[in-house]
Design a protein around this motif. Structure first.
Motif, PDB file in Angstrom:
ATOM      1  N   PRO A  52       0.793  -1.240   0.000  1.00  0.00           N
ATOM      2  CA  PRO A  52       0.000   0.000   0.000  1.00  0.00           C
ATOM      3  C   PRO A  52       0.824   1.289   0.000  1.00  0.00           C
ATOM      4  O   PRO A  52       0.418   2.282  -0.588  1.00  0.00           O
ATOM      5  N   GLU A 103       1.334   4.330   4.124  1.00  0.00           N
ATOM      6  CA  GLU A 103       0.195   3.406   4.024  1.00  0.00           C
ATOM      7  C   GLU A 103      -1.068   4.038   4.619  1.00  0.00           C
ATOM      8  O   GLU A 103      -2.159   3.928   4.052  1.00  0.00           O
ATOM      9  N   LYS A 104      -0.914   4.726   5.740  1.00  0.00           N
ATOM     10  CA  LYS A 104      -2.043   5.404   6.385  1.00  0.00           C
ATOM     11  C   LYS A 104      -2.669   6.412   5.422  1.00  0.00           C
ATOM     12  O   LYS A 104      -3.895   6.497   5.304  1.00  0.00           O
ATOM     13  N   THR A 106      -2.423   6.341   2.121  1.00  0.00           N
ATOM     14  CA  THR A 106      -3.027   5.578   1.024  1.00  0.00           C
ATOM     15  C   THR A 106      -4.474   5.261   1.347  1.00  0.00           C
ATOM     16  O   THR A 106      -5.389   5.515   0.551  1.00  0.00           O
ATOM     17  N   TYR A 107      -4.711   4.718   2.539  1.00  0.00           N
ATOM     18  CA  TYR A 107      -6.062   4.323   2.916  1.00  0.00           C
ATOM     19  C   TYR A 107      -6.983   5.527   3.108  1.00  0.00           C
ATOM     20  O   TYR A 107      -8.175   5.453   2.837  1.00  0.00           O
ATOM     21  N   GLU A 111     -10.393   5.867   1.119  1.00  0.00           N
ATOM     22  CA  GLU A 111     -11.645   6.091   1.861  1.00  0.00           C
ATOM     23  C   GLU A 111     -12.402   7.293   1.306  1.00  0.00           C
ATOM     24  O   GLU A 111     -13.630   7.266   1.180  1.00  0.00           O
TER      25      GLU A 111
END
Length: 195
Positions: A52, A103-104, A106-107, A111
């Protein structure tokens, strides 16, 4: 027959999909992060076994500035190439904490996209119509990516490119001292011709 050949290349892993052709007017390349059930057509570039954090890097302004500078063109649109855009992109070694931070983000971007699941990526990344929440998620992602390069964010694409090309020169110099892939290939071809 063509389908069998295509299936040999398909891998059932999470993947990042990058459009082969995209508008130069977009602030961000509309990259997708897909699960293992989706088969990707040959109209896109794909990275299998994708982590990610890599999505964050490739959808950042740093990468877009590099792509704008080195990519080929179809009329005025960007033609993304693994050889010119992806393989040459300078990026420093990062630690696990930095990867988790990317990665945080990315999400967070994914979202925000989900809130507009009725829209296509082309609609979401239209520079005039991009939702504010998605724009802010990308802004935070950009800051996180840029902190991987240095402690102060960049002010412009010109500044990003200046920094990236200096890194690229260092990369080339290091590869030359080790013996680059290109030099190894050239030596191999010369030996083959002598036979």
């Amino acid at each position: 027959m063509w389908f069998e050949n295509f299936r040999k290349k398909f891998k059932e892993t999470e993947s990042i999909i990058i459009p082969q052709t995209t508008s130069e007017l977009r602030e961000y390349i509309p990259i997708g992060f897909l699960n293992s059930e989706i088969v990707i057509s040959n109209a896109a570039r794909v990275i299998y076994n994708a982590e990610p954090w890599l999505f964050a890097l490739l959808t950042s302004k740093m990468h877009k500035a590099w792509v704008n500078s080195v990519a080929g063109r179809l009329e005025t649109r960007i033609q993304y190439s693994n050889t010119l855009c992806y393989n040459t992109f300078p990026f420093p070694e990062i630690n696990e904490n930095q990867k988790q931070e990317l990665e945080k983000h990315t999400y967070r971007v994914l979202e925000e996209r989900e809130k507009y699941s009725d829209k296509t990526l082309a609609e979401l990344y239209d520079p005039e119509k991009m939702p504010q929440g998605l724009r802010e998620a990308h802004h935070q992602l950009n800051l996180a990516v840029e902190l991987c390069y240095r402690s102060k964010p960049f002010d412009s694409d010109e500044e990003r490119l200046e920094y990236l090309f200096k890194l690229y020169e260092q990369m080339i110099a290091e590869e030359k001292t080790k013996g680059t892939l290109f030099e190894v290939e050239a030596k191999t071809k010369k030996k083959t011709k002598k036979k």
